[in-house]
Design an enzyme around this catalytic site. Structure first.
Site, PDB file in Angstrom:
ATOM      1  N   CYS A  65       0.690  -1.292  -0.012  1.00 37.53           N
ATOM      2  CA  CYS A  65      -0.138  -0.138  -0.022  1.00 37.53           C
ATOM      3  C   CYS A  65       0.788   1.144   0.055  1.00 37.53           C
ATOM      4  CB  CYS A  65      -0.982   0.154   1.066  1.00 37.53           C
ATOM      5  SG  CYS A  65      -1.833  -1.496   1.284  1.00 37.53           S
ATOM      6  N   HIS A 100      -3.566   7.028   2.134  1.00 37.08           N
ATOM      7  CA  HIS A 100      -4.002   5.519   1.413  1.00 37.08           C
ATOM      8  C   HIS A 100      -5.304   5.106   1.992  1.00 37.08           C
ATOM      9  CE1 HIS A 100      -3.974   1.463   0.387  1.00 37.08           C
ATOM     10  NE2 HIS A 100      -3.974   0.934   1.691  1.00 37.08           N
ATOM     11  N   ASN A 105     -10.028  -0.484  -1.343  1.00 32.70           N
ATOM     12  CA  ASN A 105      -8.393  -0.628  -1.122  1.00 32.70           C
ATOM     13  C   ASN A 105      -8.035  -1.207  -2.415  1.00 32.70           C
ATOM     14  OD1 ASN A 105      -5.836  -0.835  -0.503  1.00 32.70           O
ATOM     15  ND2 ASN A 105      -6.071  -1.455   1.393  1.00 32.70           N
TER      16      ASN A 105
END
Ligand code: COA
Length: 335
Positions: free
Chosen positions: A118, A259, A289
């Site tokens: 990520c 993020h 995500n």
């Protein structure tokens, strides 16, 4: 960062993005696992995510690069290098960068993949900026792209509701105006986080075998609670640290571009930075995500909506598998 260490500032001069058309909403998951829209929405902030039916990460990335080249009116032959942040490469080798180079006609570019989960886009942005700052390269594309549906176990309710597919890209070029572009970053890795977040098999440790497939070792594993705790602290600490290091007050920041893993982690980071909800880019409700793609997708969408403007001070922040985490401070350079 002292200016005498950089010959140029790396400024963003073009952007592109791609998300697949197919939408999986929370209702869809009610038919797959024991879950419901209310739980997913309140615990994560996610309402829907995208799913790539045909193709691979290189296809997502290639579409984002094509969008970037078209909208910035850039000749593909001018691109010197392409860096692809991803943890879902098409294959172990060749690298995804080579496949994207071929698909988009970047015939003069070299490039490589960067694996930092990520935090991949942050790490790749720092790397791409260094190539520009040294004066060695003039046009570098940095992409965040992940086909998370390739490594998600759709029978595991703890993870399957969280992830989606997508890609976004930025073009970096040199400028002598140091007040714009990539200003600073603070980046970290800590391999002790491996136990809580990983895909165990398919690499050199556990090459693919009947056993690894039977044990579902090619899927992502996440200890959500453990990751949540360190992610909240890690992302908030590093975001506050980069503010202090660069003398940024909360009112100086146009946007925190975090993020998009969990809305609660994002809110906790914003709170620690002392900024309001209006100063945070959010699209987790639409895409979930997308790992390396979340931050550039936010940048592209908020810029194209006219919300991110030239001169805006942005703090980018991420936390992910590795562990990897960090923050970057950039000043937006596009009109
Ligand atoms: N639907 C319904 N219930 C679910 C569920 C789902 N999709 N997923 C888990 N649950 C259950 C759990 O089984 C647990 O039940 P139990 O108490 O009977 O054991 C309960 O909900 C609470 O689980 P918990 O893990 O404590 O939930 P949470 O509030 O921590 O939220 C995550 C789970 C995954 C959303 C959250 O931990 C998270 O976002 N973690 C970090 C993810 C992240 O940042 N990753 C970064 C790198 S990508």
């Amino acid at each position: 960062m002292e200016e005498n260490k950089r010959l140029y500032s790396a400024v963003i001069t073009g952007v592109g993005m791609y998300v697949p058309e197919k939408v999986l909403d929370n209702k869809y998951f009610e038919g797959l696992v024991e879950t419901n829209d209310e739980w997913i929405t309140t615990r994560t902030g996610i309402k829907e995510r995208r799913f790539l039916e045909n193709g691979a990460t290189s296809d997502l990335a290639a579409e984002a690069v094509k969008d970037l080249l078209k909208t910035s009116n850039t000749d593909p032959l001018e691109i010197d290098a392409i860096i692809i942040a991803t943890i879902t490469p098409d294959m172990i080798f060749p690298n995804t960068a080579a496949l994207v180079q071929h698909k988009t006609g970047l015939n003069n570019a070299w490039g490589f993949d960067l694996s930092a989960a990520c935090s991949g886009f942050l790490f790749a942005l720092q790397t791409g900026s260094s190539l520009i700052e040294s004066g060695r390269y003039k046009k570098v594309i940095v992409v965040g792209a992940d086909k998370m549906s390739a490594i998600v176990d759709y029978t595991d309710r703890n993870t399957c509701i969280l992830f989606g597919d997508g890609a976004a890209a930025v073009l970096l070029e040199p400028s002598k105006d140091f007040s714009f572009g990539f200003q600073d970053s603070i980046l970290h890795i800590d391999g002790s986080g491996m136990e809580a977040l990983h895909v165990k098999a398919g690499g050199s440790l556990y090459p693919a075998s009947h056993e690894t497939v039977d044990k579902k070792m090619h899927y992502m594993f996440q200890d959500g609670k453990a990751v949540f705790k360190v992610a909240v602290k890690g992302m908030a600490d590093v975001s506050v640290e980069i503010m202090k290091k660069n003398n940024l007050k909360s009112e100086d920041i146009a946007f925190l571009v975090p993020h998009q893993a969990n809305l609660r982690i994002i809110e906790a980071t914003a709170q620690r930075m002392g900024i309001s909800k209006d100063q945070v880019t959010i699209n987790i409700h639409k895409y979930g995500n997308t790992t390396a793609a979340t931050i550039p997708l936010c940048l592209v969408e908020y810029y194209r909506k006219g919300k991110i403007k030239k001169g805006d001070k942005l703090v980018l922040a991420a936390f992910g598998g590795g562990y990897t985490w960090g923050a970057a401070y950039i000043v937006w350079s596009m009109d």
